[in-house]
Design a protein around this motif. Structure first.
Motif, PDB file in Angstrom:
ATOM      1  N   SER A 426       0.940  -1.197  -0.238  1.00 39.66           N
ATOM      2  CA  SER A 426      -0.077   0.027   0.082  1.00 39.66           C
ATOM      3  C   SER A 426       0.768   1.332  -0.083  1.00 39.66           C
ATOM      4  N   TYR A 427       0.411   2.338  -0.502  1.00 39.53           N
ATOM      5  CA  TYR A 427       0.974   3.522  -0.706  1.00 39.53           C
ATOM      6  C   TYR A 427       0.201   4.659   0.270  1.00 39.53           C
ATOM      7  N   ALA A 428       0.939   5.647   0.794  1.00 45.75           N
ATOM      8  CA  ALA A 428      -0.144   6.961   1.431  1.00 45.75           C
ATOM      9  C   ALA A 428       0.782   8.093   0.927  1.00 45.75           C
ATOM     10  N   VAL A 429       0.153   8.973   0.464  1.00 43.55           N
ATOM     11  CA  VAL A 429       0.716  10.362   0.228  1.00 43.55           C
ATOM     12  C   VAL A 429       0.436  11.275   1.455  1.00 43.55           C
ATOM     13  N   THR A 430       1.434  12.076   1.841  1.00 43.86           N
ATOM     14  CA  THR A 430       1.464  12.790   3.072  1.00 43.86           C
ATOM     15  C   THR A 430       1.594  14.311   2.392  1.00 43.86           C
ATOM     16  N   ASP A 431       1.520  15.280   3.357  1.00 43.21           N
ATOM     17  CA  ASP A 431       1.686  16.879   2.867  1.00 43.21           C
ATOM     18  C   ASP A 431       3.175  17.233   3.302  1.00 43.21           C
ATOM     19  N   SER A 432       3.865  16.167   3.797  1.00 36.05           N
ATOM     20  CA  SER A 432       5.325  16.411   4.529  1.00 36.05           C
ATOM     21  C   SER A 432       6.288  16.632   3.153  1.00 36.05           C
ATOM     22  N   ILE A 433       7.017  17.752   3.464  1.00 34.99           N
ATOM     23  CA  ILE A 433       7.843  18.025   2.199  1.00 34.99           C
ATOM     24  C   ILE A 433       9.442  17.885   2.775  1.00 34.99           C
ATOM     25  N   MET A 434      10.525  17.244   2.093  1.00 34.85           N
ATOM     26  CA  MET A 434      11.841  16.871   2.702  1.00 34.85           C
ATOM     27  C   MET A 434      12.648  17.562   1.607  1.00 34.85           C
ATOM     28  N   GLN A 435      13.442  18.869   1.827  1.00 33.44           N
ATOM     29  CA  GLN A 435      14.206  19.355   0.831  1.00 33.44           C
ATOM     30  C   GLN A 435      13.736  19.405  -0.516  1.00 33.44           C
ATOM     31  N   ASN A 436      12.422  19.806  -0.504  1.00 34.92           N
ATOM     32  CA  ASN A 436      11.688  20.104  -1.786  1.00 34.92           C
ATOM     33  C   ASN A 436      11.196  18.952  -2.511  1.00 34.92           C
ATOM     34  N   MET A 437      10.929  17.748  -1.588  1.00 32.20           N
ATOM     35  CA  MET A 437      10.314  16.508  -2.134  1.00 32.20           C
ATOM     36  C   MET A 437       9.398  16.213  -1.358  1.00 32.20           C
ATOM     37  N   ASN A 438       8.176  15.577  -1.876  1.00 31.67           N
ATOM     38  CA  ASN A 438       7.147  15.232  -1.397  1.00 31.67           C
ATOM     39  C   ASN A 438       7.430  13.784  -0.743  1.00 31.67           C
ATOM     40  N   VAL A 439       6.774  13.552   0.521  1.00 31.67           N
ATOM     41  CA  VAL A 439       7.126  12.121   1.052  1.00 31.67           C
ATOM     42  C   VAL A 439       5.881  11.282   0.899  1.00 31.67           C
ATOM     43  N   ILE A 440       6.233  10.070   0.429  1.00 35.18           N
ATOM     44  CA  ILE A 440       5.342   9.315   0.124  1.00 35.18           C
ATOM     45  C   ILE A 440       5.402   7.951   1.004  1.00 35.18           C
ATOM     46  N   LYS A 441       4.795   7.412   1.558  1.00 36.07           N
ATOM     47  CA  LYS A 441       4.942   6.062   2.665  1.00 36.07           C
ATOM     48  C   LYS A 441       4.623   4.835   1.787  1.00 36.07           C
ATOM     49  N   THR A 442       4.989   3.982   2.012  1.00 36.10           N
ATOM     50  CA  THR A 442       4.517   2.588   1.840  1.00 36.10           C
ATOM     51  C   THR A 442       4.858   1.480   2.730  1.00 36.10           C
ATOM     52  N   PHE A 443       3.857   0.599   2.829  1.00 37.09           N
ATOM     53  CA  PHE A 443       4.088  -0.495   3.703  1.00 37.09           C
ATOM     54  C   PHE A 443       3.197  -1.673   3.334  1.00 37.09           C
ATOM     55  N   ARG A 444       3.305  -2.790   3.867  1.00 36.15           N
ATOM     56  CA  ARG A 444       2.472  -4.029   3.503  1.00 36.15           C
ATOM     57  C   ARG A 444       1.096  -3.931   3.954  1.00 36.15           C
ATOM     58  N   THR A 445       0.215  -4.120   3.250  1.00 34.74           N
ATOM     59  CA  THR A 445      -1.229  -3.715   3.340  1.00 34.74           C
ATOM     60  C   THR A 445      -1.503  -4.383   4.862  1.00 34.74           C
ATOM     61  N   GLU A 446      -1.193  -5.635   5.209  1.00 33.47           N
ATOM     62  CA  GLU A 446      -1.582  -6.185   6.322  1.00 33.47           C
ATOM     63  C   GLU A 446      -0.927  -5.569   7.641  1.00 33.47           C
ATOM     64  N   ASP A 447      -0.047  -4.850   7.438  1.00 31.99           N
ATOM     65  CA  ASP A 447       0.823  -3.957   8.676  1.00 31.99           C
ATOM     66  C   ASP A 447      -0.207  -2.809   8.677  1.00 31.99           C
ATOM     67  N   LYS A 448      -1.228  -2.265   8.011  1.00 29.63           N
ATOM     68  CA  LYS A 448      -1.857  -1.131   8.272  1.00 29.63           C
ATOM     69  C   LYS A 448      -1.173   0.051   8.730  1.00 29.63           C
ATOM     70  N   GLY A 449      -0.234   0.333   8.119  1.00 26.90           N
ATOM     71  CA  GLY A 449       0.553   1.582   8.120  1.00 26.90           C
ATOM     72  C   GLY A 449       1.840   1.484   8.955  1.00 26.90           C
ATOM     73  N   LYS A 450       1.954   0.383   9.713  1.00 33.66           N
ATOM     74  CA  LYS A 450       3.022   0.198  10.635  1.00 33.66           C
ATOM     75  C   LYS A 450       4.356  -0.214   9.699  1.00 33.66           C
ATOM     76  N   ASN A 451       5.464  -0.182  10.372  1.00 36.56           N
ATOM     77  CA  ASN A 451       6.674  -0.329   9.372  1.00 36.56           C
ATOM     78  C   ASN A 451       6.791   0.139   8.050  1.00 36.56           C
ATOM     79  N   ALA A 452       6.229   1.437   8.031  1.00 37.19           N
ATOM     80  CA  ALA A 452       6.314   1.999   6.635  1.00 37.19           C
ATOM     81  C   ALA A 452       7.788   2.495   6.376  1.00 37.19           C
ATOM     82  N   LYS A 453       7.824   2.561   4.978  1.00 41.50           N
ATOM     83  CA  LYS A 453       9.115   3.008   4.338  1.00 41.50           C
ATOM     84  C   LYS A 453       8.693   4.233   3.694  1.00 41.50           C
TER      85      LYS A 453
END
Length: 621
Positions: A426-453
């Motif tokens: 799964s992916y999750a877009v955020t409004d966080s910006i890191m050095q002019n870059m958007n932060v997108i999180k990815t994780f295993r769907t069964e983890d429900k957002g935990k252990n996100a990369k």
């Protein structure tokens, strides 16, 4: 010779007779001017002759909102003798002092002494007071005859008052009641004040609304009258249905709803009946057309409505349709004024997309689900894609997988379609910006957002710059590199996303002179420069911060030396101690207790022949 007059109730206070007569004339003139159309003295006319307290009078407003110049009552509210000090009304302030009630004039003088067990504010030039029985007192302190048969009383307005008699019934009187004994309304089982000029009245378990001064009494016909959260309006009930009436008793929303909500902060009331809902605007008294269901208005003034076919649309606060009902679901208005919707697409089932406020599809209705759009225009969608479903990649089938797109439909992050993670990331877009870059999180769907990369997407062109998802990414103050973590180890990337050093360090920390202290998996320390390159290989048990380009390095006991930023051994690691003195020079001691001194640049200052001999021997080895 002067003539003096002794006033009643004064303790030997004397005044020149001419002065007293002048005061009487002033009072008579003021009282005459102060009569209004109703014959009631206004607040500013209730003046005392002198401000005996010596406290400066202040401009304020009385209980009726009139501007007055009066004694500052807050001075009394901190006095423990006063249990209650009310604001002025018609020039008199009701007080409770030492457990009994009285009144102050505008100069703060207790002109009606505290002596009553109960009292109401002044109302049309008189106040209701109780001492065993209820009666009137005027603003000169003159008391009327007591009321027969009255057990409680409440001042209303315009000289009208509500009274309860011994039988438990209620009625209305005016300020002439002490003389006429006349009740101005029928006797009711209950009377409740709903405004300064209106009351809810109850008779034989039915309620009505009475307006003060009306010659014809209302015939109670409601089963309930209750506040609805909007001044001037009341909730009324007939049988088991609710409606809305004004405080004058006029019906403005017929009682035909099983549920009627209180007015919200925007002044809207919702009537709810089985398969029917309407919104009533208490500001302009408009009513929406009936719908099967209506949501609350959102922050942008839009409400979702559902028609008899269970399809959804949007209306604004004027009850004008913005989107006619046609969708299976409608989300809230989001970034770029886009709204997520779903509907049945022929042959494909329910599909999701986004429309604008004109109803145009901006993101086509082709996805299994859509996420929230972030502030930069990125969102996550789920779609049916071809996937490798076994380890050999030969069994091809379909799965539902996440991908990241922009609001123009461009694919930013591709879905994962290979075994064993096909459709499980799964992916999750955020409004966080890191050095002019958007932060997108990815994780295993069964983890429900935990252990996100973390995945980084450049702001200006939405290009993914991370070669793979990382467990963590840290920026640097210099802004030239990123520290990235994978499988518990740190490495460095340049701002284009290329590896400078692979993930190999157990830890990193900023040090001095734009260098970063790193520790490898074996626990040895080295240095990485501001461009992410390893300049000092991790080979030391400890490293001190750089000072003028030099750092104390240790490989163990009696293995201390001095290195520069390129790991050149300015002093080989054979010394027992290396330390800075107060002047910034280095003191060195070897295992034989020979002492040496180097300057800030690493040049020898003392015992130099021996130092050169030692360094030459080490270099040959």
């Amino acid at each position: 010779m002067k003539t003096y007059f002794v006033t009643q109730n004064s303790r030997f206070n004397t005044y020149p007779l001419s002065r007293f007569l002048s005061a009487i004339m002033v009072f008579f003139t003021m009282s005459t001017v102060a009569q209004n159309k109703d014959g009631v003295k206004n607040a500013n006319a209730q003046m005392c002759f002198s401000n005996k307290s010596g406290v400066p009078l202040v401009n304020s407003k009385d209980l009726d909102g009139k501007d007055i110049l009066a004694f500052p009552l807050d001075r009394l509210r901190s006095n423990v003798r006063y249990g209650f000090v009310e604001n002025y009304r018609q020039g008199m302030a009701r007080i409770k002092k030492d457990q009994v009630w009285g009144f102050l004039n505008l100069c703060g003088e207790e002109v009606i002494p505290s002596q009553y067990e109960d009292a109401e504010p002044f109302n049309g030039g008189k106040a209701l007071v109780k001492k065993f029985n209820w009666f009137f007192v005027d603003n000169n302190g003159v008391e009327s005859d007591v009321f027969e048969n009255v057990v409680s009383a409440k001042a209303l307005s315009n000289g009208f008052s509500l009274v309860k008699i011994a039988s438990g019934k209620y009625s209305i009187i005016d300020n002439s009641f002490d003389k006429t004994g006349t009740y101005l309304s029928p006797f009711y089982d209950d009377m409740t004040v709903i405004s300064p000029t209106s009351l809810a009245v109850k008779l034989n378990n039915k309620w009505g609304i009475m307006k003060l001064g009306d010659k014809q009494a209302p015939i109670p016909s409601f089963d309930l009258i209750a506040p609805i959260g909007k001044e001037g309006l009341m909730k009324v009930k007939i049988g088991d249905k609710f409606g809305v009436a004004t405080i004058n008793g006029d019906i403005i929303l017929k009682p035909e709803y099983g549920i009627l909500t209180d007015a919200d902060t925007q002044g809207f009331i919702k009537g709810i009946e089985e398969n029917k809902q309407q919104i009533f605007n208490t500001q302009n008294l408009q009513v929406s057309k009936p719908f099967k269901a209506i949501s609350d208005f959102d922050s942008r003034g839009l409400a979702i409505v559902q028609d008899e076919n269970n399809l959804l649309g949007l209306i604004n606060k004027d009850f004008v349709p913005i989107i006619t009902p046609q969708f299976n679901s409608i989300g809230s208005l989001g970034e770029f004024d886009l709204i997520s919707v779903s509907k049945i697409v022929d042959g494909k089932g329910v599909k999701f997309g986004f429309i604008n406020l004109q109803g145009k599809e901006v993101i086509p209705l082709m996805y299994e689900s859509v996420g929230k759009i972030n502030k930069k225009g990125l969102l996550v969608v789920k779609e049916i894609v071809s996937c490798n479903l076994d380890a050999k990649g030969s069994k091809i089938g379909t799965c539902k997988a996440d991908k990241v797109i922009d609001i123009n439909g461009g694919i930013i992050v591709q879905p994962v379609t290979k075994y064993p993670d096909a459709g499980k990331i799964s992916y999750a877009v955020t409004d966080s910006i890191m050095q002019n870059m958007n932060v997108i999180k990815t994780f295993r769907t069964e983890d429900k957002g935990k252990n996100a990369k973390v995945i980084l997407v450049r702001e200006d062109d939405f290009k993914v710059i991370t070669p793979e998802p990382f467990e963590s990414i840290q920026t640097t103050a210099q802004g030239q590199i990123l520290f990235v973590k994978l499988d518990g180890l740190w490495g460095t990337l340049d701002i284009s996303g290329k590896y400078i050093t692979k993930c190999q360090f157990k830890s990193f920390a900023p040090s001095k002179e734009d260098y970063f202290l790193v520790q490898n998996a074996e626990g040895k320390f080295g240095y990485v420069d501001a461009k992410g390159k390893i300049q000092v290989n991790p080979e030391y048990q400890s490293l001190e911060p750089f000072s003028n380009g030099l750092a104390v390095a240790s490989k163990g006991v009696n293995q201390v030396g001095l290195i520069n930023k390129f790991n050149a051994k300015v002093a080989p690691c054979i010394f027992s101690t290396v330390s800075l003195d107060s002047g910034g020079n280095y003191d060195l001691t070897d295992s034989s207790q020979n002492k040496f001194k180097l300057n800030k640049q690493g040049d020898c200052l003392s015992n130099c022949a021996k130092f050169d001999e030692v360094r030459s021997k080490v270099n040959k080895e």
